[in-house]
Design an enzyme around this catalytic site. Structure first.
Site, PDB file in Angstrom:
ATOM      1  N   ARG A  38     -12.746   7.095  -8.377  1.00 39.58           N
ATOM      2  CA  ARG A  38     -11.429   7.395  -8.971  1.00 39.58           C
ATOM      3  C   ARG A  38     -11.475   8.615  -9.891  1.00 39.58           C
ATOM      4  O   ARG A  38     -10.503   9.354  -9.988  1.00 39.58           O
ATOM      5  CB  ARG A  38     -10.889   6.166  -9.710  1.00 39.58           C
ATOM      6  N   LYS A 199      -5.044 -14.075   4.359  1.00 38.54           N
ATOM      7  CA  LYS A 199      -3.847 -14.900   4.332  1.00 38.54           C
ATOM      8  C   LYS A 199      -2.565 -14.172   4.702  1.00 38.54           C
ATOM      9  O   LYS A 199      -2.289 -13.087   4.220  1.00 38.54           O
ATOM     10  CB  LYS A 199      -3.677 -15.504   2.932  1.00 38.54           C
ATOM     11  N   GLY A 356      -8.291  -2.390  -1.148  1.00 38.79           N
ATOM     12  CA  GLY A 356      -9.699  -2.527  -1.543  1.00 38.79           C
ATOM     13  C   GLY A 356     -10.659  -2.884  -0.433  1.00 38.79           C
ATOM     14  O   GLY A 356     -11.646  -2.182  -0.180  1.00 38.79           O
ATOM     15  N   GLY A 379      -2.657  -2.148  -4.847  1.00 42.03           N
ATOM     16  CA  GLY A 379      -1.308  -2.701  -4.991  1.00 42.03           C
ATOM     17  C   GLY A 379      -0.193  -1.729  -4.662  1.00 42.03           C
ATOM     18  O   GLY A 379       0.781  -2.075  -3.998  1.00 42.03           O
TER      19      GLY A 379
END
Length: 398
Positions: A38, A199, A356, A379
């Protein structure tokens, strides 16, 4: 989309105090930075502003200190790492507002760089509190946002400042938005999306948005089991959200209406134990033994995915096809990633990936560097794929 906001090409930074929002939320262990990805991403923007004679004032958050100073979440250990990577001194202020910060900023000369303490040490950051925003804004003449990964939050340093100061997208933000535009905004067709992960419940909005935008949707990982079970296929002891069968059927119906083909596994690698080197076998998906679990997609499924990639002009990827963290259940993800990388390298495919697990899987496959763009945003990348407006991006639009 890329014409809707200003970039550094539009900014005159010489002699100006530039508040630059960056993402320095890097992994740390025992006070040492363990992964500098980053930091590397924001170096070009910092360098460019400094070289043009701007005074660079870095704003960032770290962890979740809940509005109070927490020693373990100080940005101070990051300043020397930044300085070393940048090749010039980086000052540090132990507060991001108030007299200390103001004094340090006032002493800056053209081309200097300073890092201010964690913005989340003040409750006003996450509350996007007007008084806090005003105090931050008083330190700068211009605002540059280079933290796409925090753009889904309407915080003081990601959204509030853009309403107080002339605002621009930094080079990383610009690259990210341009890549995303190629991925889903105005893509070359056919578009294939690969969505994996454990999921369905965490990706319902994503799947519902994608079926209306892509030509083929490849579903992998534990999510695929839920779709298979919804078709009446017995998935044995596999991870599966049986209570979401209706949701899976609705998504499949919406895909059909939109002319999007859903690509599910036709064969699977199964094992009795979820551990490295566990004895495994490949079976058709409708022949999964009762006491076994699906841990990866099989070779026929990979061939079907790769055939779609051969036809595609654009690929958007979020989530692995199997339990890639454990060998041999990484085979499908590695094979598809290598194929996508090869097509991208040959100029036949625009490939945009993020999240990720996805970044980790592509790095493991040695494919990340050949993809058109790999987003480290997590996100924010997911919310963008879900078709949601991101406050930190919206506010930059002219």
């Amino acid at each position: 989309m890329t014409t809707q906001f200003k970039t550094l090409d539009d900014a005159d930074v010489t002699g100006k105090r530039v508040l630059l929002r960056v993402d320095l939320n890097v992994p740390m262990q025992d006070g040492k930075v363990t992964d500098t990805t980053r930091i590397e991403r924001v170096l070009p923007t910092i360098r460019e502003i400094a070289e043009k004679g701007g005074r660079v004032i870095l704003l960032a958050h770290f962890g979740r200190p809940k509005g109070k100073p927490v020693k373990e979440m100080s940005l101070e250990p990051i300043a020397p790492v930044l300085s070393e990577m940048l090749g010039q001194p980086v000052g540090f202020s132990d507060d991001c507002i108030g007299p200390v910060a103001a004094g340090i900023v006032a002493a800056l000369k053209d081309g200097n760089v300073v890092l201010l303490e964690n913005t989340r040490f003040h409750a006003g950051e996450e509350a996007n509190d007007e008084d806090f925003v005003t105090r931050l804004a008083s330190l700068g003449d211009l605002y540059v946002n280079d933290a796409f990964s925090a753009a889904h939050r309407a915080h003081a340093s990601t959204e509030g400042l853009a309403r107080h100061l002339p605002s621009y997208a930094g080079r990383t933000m610009q690259a990210e938005l341009e890549a995303l535009e190629k991925g889903l905004g105005d893509p070359q067709r056919p578009v294939v999306a690969i969505v994996g992960g454990a999921k369905v419940s965490s990706k319902i909005d994503l799947l519902q948005n994608l079926v209306t935008k892509v030509d083929a949707l490849v579903i992998g990982g534990g999510m695929a089991n839920t779709f298979l079970a919804a078709q009446g296929i017995d998935v044995g002891k596999s991870l599966c959200e049986h209570d979401l069968a209706d949701t899976a059927r609705k998504i499949a119906a919406a895909a059909k209406d939109a002319g999007c083909e859903i690509v599910l596994p036709v064969d699977a690698v199964v094992a009795r134990d979820f551990k490295a080197g566990a004895p495994s076998e490949t079976v058709p998906v409708d022949k999964v033994p009762q006491d076994a679990m699906i841990l990866d997609a099989g070779p026929e499924t990979v061939a079907a995915v790769n055939a779609w990639l051969d036809k595609a002009k654009t690929l958007v990827w979020n989530g692995p096809l199997g339990a890639f963290e454990i060998k041999p259940f990484d085979a499908a993800t590695m094979a598809a990633a290598a194929h996508a990388a090869e097509l991208t390298k040959a100029g036949k495919l625009v490939s945009v990936a993020g999240g990720g697990d996805t970044v980790a899987a592509l790095n493991q496959a040695g494919a990340a560097s050949d993809f058109t763009y790999v987003s480290t945003a997590g996100g924010a990348f997911l919310e963008w794929m879900e078709g949601k407006a991101l406050p930190g991006v919206e506010v930059l639009k002219a």
